[in-house]
Design an enzyme around this catalytic site. Structure first.
Site, PDB file in Angstrom:
ATOM      1  CB  SER A 279      48.812 103.391 -10.222  1.00  0.00           C
ATOM      2  OG  SER A 279      49.004 103.146 -11.450  1.00  0.00           O
ATOM      3  CG  ASP A 465      50.590 108.428 -16.933  1.00  0.00           C
ATOM      4  OD1 ASP A 465      49.388 108.194 -17.136  1.00  0.00           O
ATOM      5  OD2 ASP A 465      51.139 108.381 -16.157  1.00  0.00           O
ATOM      6  CG  HIS A 468      48.416 106.783 -13.756  1.00  0.00           C
ATOM      7  ND1 HIS A 468      49.588 106.923 -14.619  1.00  0.00           N
ATOM      8  CD2 HIS A 468      48.488 105.794 -12.770  1.00  0.00           C
ATOM      9  CE1 HIS A 468      50.306 105.592 -14.113  1.00  0.00           C
ATOM     10  NE2 HIS A 468      49.554 105.120 -12.967  1.00  0.00           N
TER      11      HIS A 468
END
Length: 499
Positions: A279, A465, A468
């Site tokens: 991601s 967070d 990311h």
């Protein structure tokens, strides 16, 4: 039987002679000019193309031949001094066409040790006698107009039909407008064409009009390159060629009868760069979790290379392989493609619990059998084993793998940005070195950048967070990856990076 064979070979010979005769009888469209007509060898090296490389796609080549004799770096003077015009002149026959475009290099120095290619400005008969420093020859230099007129007159003497074009515009902008050369080379080209009563195409002005319709933002980086305001991309070359064709259509020149009604432009195939990872690289459809792969194409020459982001959120090397995602990418790979590989964030997860995405630590050959919820057995390998598999199989397809260490998290042990120096960074580098793949320690490079920016600034990049980033953080990661690729000495991908 022998008679049949003889008749067969006679028939073939007749067909060949007829074909050759038809080819020789067809008029030929010759082009003479500089690098904006043909760049280099006309093969698109460096992504640069001249309009002469594409004009044939607008013409019926079953009825006309196309020969592009332009040479980069030449002026109207040096094209003739080097004997290049003589080559064309000797080939000319009645009914052939000669497209002529010079001017970009005529403005250079008349006599120096570098190029010595300049001409006297204007269309007059004045001359300058020199001992050429570059060629070591005595030479009489004439005006730009004199050289253009000489080409026209000699072409006409062979029964050929000259067509004069003003030089294509440069990608320079002032207040939303492209400057014209209608008081210099464009004007002089027009004056000589009118004097000799041959077709003149004001390519400079007409192409500038089309550029202004599209706007500076779209032109720069698509039709011209950011690094070069003179030479066109394939799209820019087609734009110039289309202007010439449109002007021919409304002219009285007989070349217009060979223009195709429904032409089809075939652009050179683009190289591809695939991105695989998690991601931190993927398109997550979340403004608070933007993978750097989303932004990476911003720093690539997308007129020549296509960026295909196959990264997927939540994946480790293990799950990217187990779920068939790697096979999908592998099946698309072609020789000469590039593939950027970055994993590690999810490989540290549990091997046999929860998301079943952890890989075994290290680069060894050890394995662990895991029973999945559906009862199937899975043999789990080390992080390095999966990386090695991706690299080897990519290379088997002729692709060029580049391994990157994972991006740092927004964690600051001992007031230093987080690094994985002894684990995933090291394992990634060891595998890349073992398999002869390129390696970029993005983790270390980004950690240094974060430390230079400071905790408070870096914190703004991580709204969701500690893993990311938002768009600005992704942009910084992508820029850093692009800068690092640009520094890979022997990696061709660096030639597609535009910073």
């Amino acid at each position: 039987m022998r008679l049949i064979k003889i008749l067969f070979f006679i028939s073939l010979a007749v067909l060949f002679i007829n074909f050759t005769s038809n080819q020789n009888n067809k008029p030929t469209v010759f082009m003479v000019g500089d690098s904006t007509v043909k760049n280099g060898k006309g093969d698109g090296a460096g992504g640069l193309w001249g309009w002469g490389d594409y004009i044939g796609q607008f013409l019926d080549t079953t009825k006309v031949n196309i020969e592009n004799h332009a040479l980069g770096g030449t002026s109207s003077r040096t094209f003739q001094d080097k004997g290049l015009w003589t080559v064309v002149l000797n080939k000319l026959k009645k009914g052939d066409y000669v497209l002529i475009q010079f001017g970009h290099n005529d403005d250079g120095a008349i006599n120096d040790s570098l190029r010595a290619r300049g001409t006297i400005k204007g269309i007059g008969n004045e001359t300058q006698e020199i001992d050429n420093i570059l060629t070591k020859k005595h030479e009489i230099v004439h005006s730009y107009g004199w050289y253009i007129q000489k080409i026209i007159q000699e072409a006409k003497s062979k029964g050929a039909i000259p067509i004069v074009c003003s030089p294509i515009p440069r990608n320079d902008w002032k207040n939303g407008k492209v400057p014209r050369n209608n008081t210099s080379y464009g004007l002089w080209a027009k004056q000589i064409a009118e004097k000799e009563k041959v077709t003149f195409i004001d390519l400079n002005d007409k192409m500038a009009i089309e550029m202004e319709k599209l706007g500076e933002t779209k032109i720069t980086g698509t039709y011209f390159y950011k690094r070069d305001h003179t030479h066109t991309s394939a799209k820019g070359a087609v734009l110039a060629a289309s202007v010439i064709i449109n002007e021919l259509k409304i002219s009285k020149n007989s070349l217009k009868k060979y223009i195709l009604e429904n032409h089809k432009i075939v652009f050179p195939p683009k190289k591809k760069v695939f991105l695989i990872g998690d991601s931190t690289m993927a398109n997550n459809d979340n403004p608070d979790a933007v993978g750097w792969g989303v932004v990476f194409s911003t720093y690539c020459d997308t007129t020549r290379i296509e960026v295909i982001n196959k990264a997927r959120g939540g994946r480790s090397t293990r799950t990217f392989d187990y779920e068939g995602l790697w096979n999908e990418v592998k099946n698309e790979l072609q020789p000469g493609n590039f593939i950027l590989i970055q994993f590690g964030h999810n490989d540290a997860g549990a091997v046999d619990k929860e998301k079943l995405r952890g890989s075994l630590k290290g680069n060894g050959d050890e394995t662990q059998q895991v029973i999945r919820p559906d009862g199937t057995k899975e043999i789990v390998h080390t992080f390095g084993w999966y990386l090695e598999k991706f690299i080897r199989e990519a290379k088997e397809k002729g692709a060029i793998p580049i391994v990157l260490s994972q991006t740092p998290r927004n964690e600051w042990p001992n007031d230093k940005a987080e690094r994985r120096t002894e684990t995933y960074n090291k394992w990634s580098q060891d595998v890349a070195n073992k398999e002869g793949a390129y390696y970029i320690d993005l983790n270390q490079i980004m950690a240094l950048k974060y430390e230079a920016l400071g905790k408070e600034k870096v914190k703004t990049y991580f709204p969701k967070d500690h893993t990311h980033t938002d768009f600005e953080g992704a942009k910084l990661n992508a820029l850093t990856a692009a800068e690092s690729i640009k520094k890979l000495k022997e990696c061709d991908l660096k030639n597609f990076i535009e910073l």
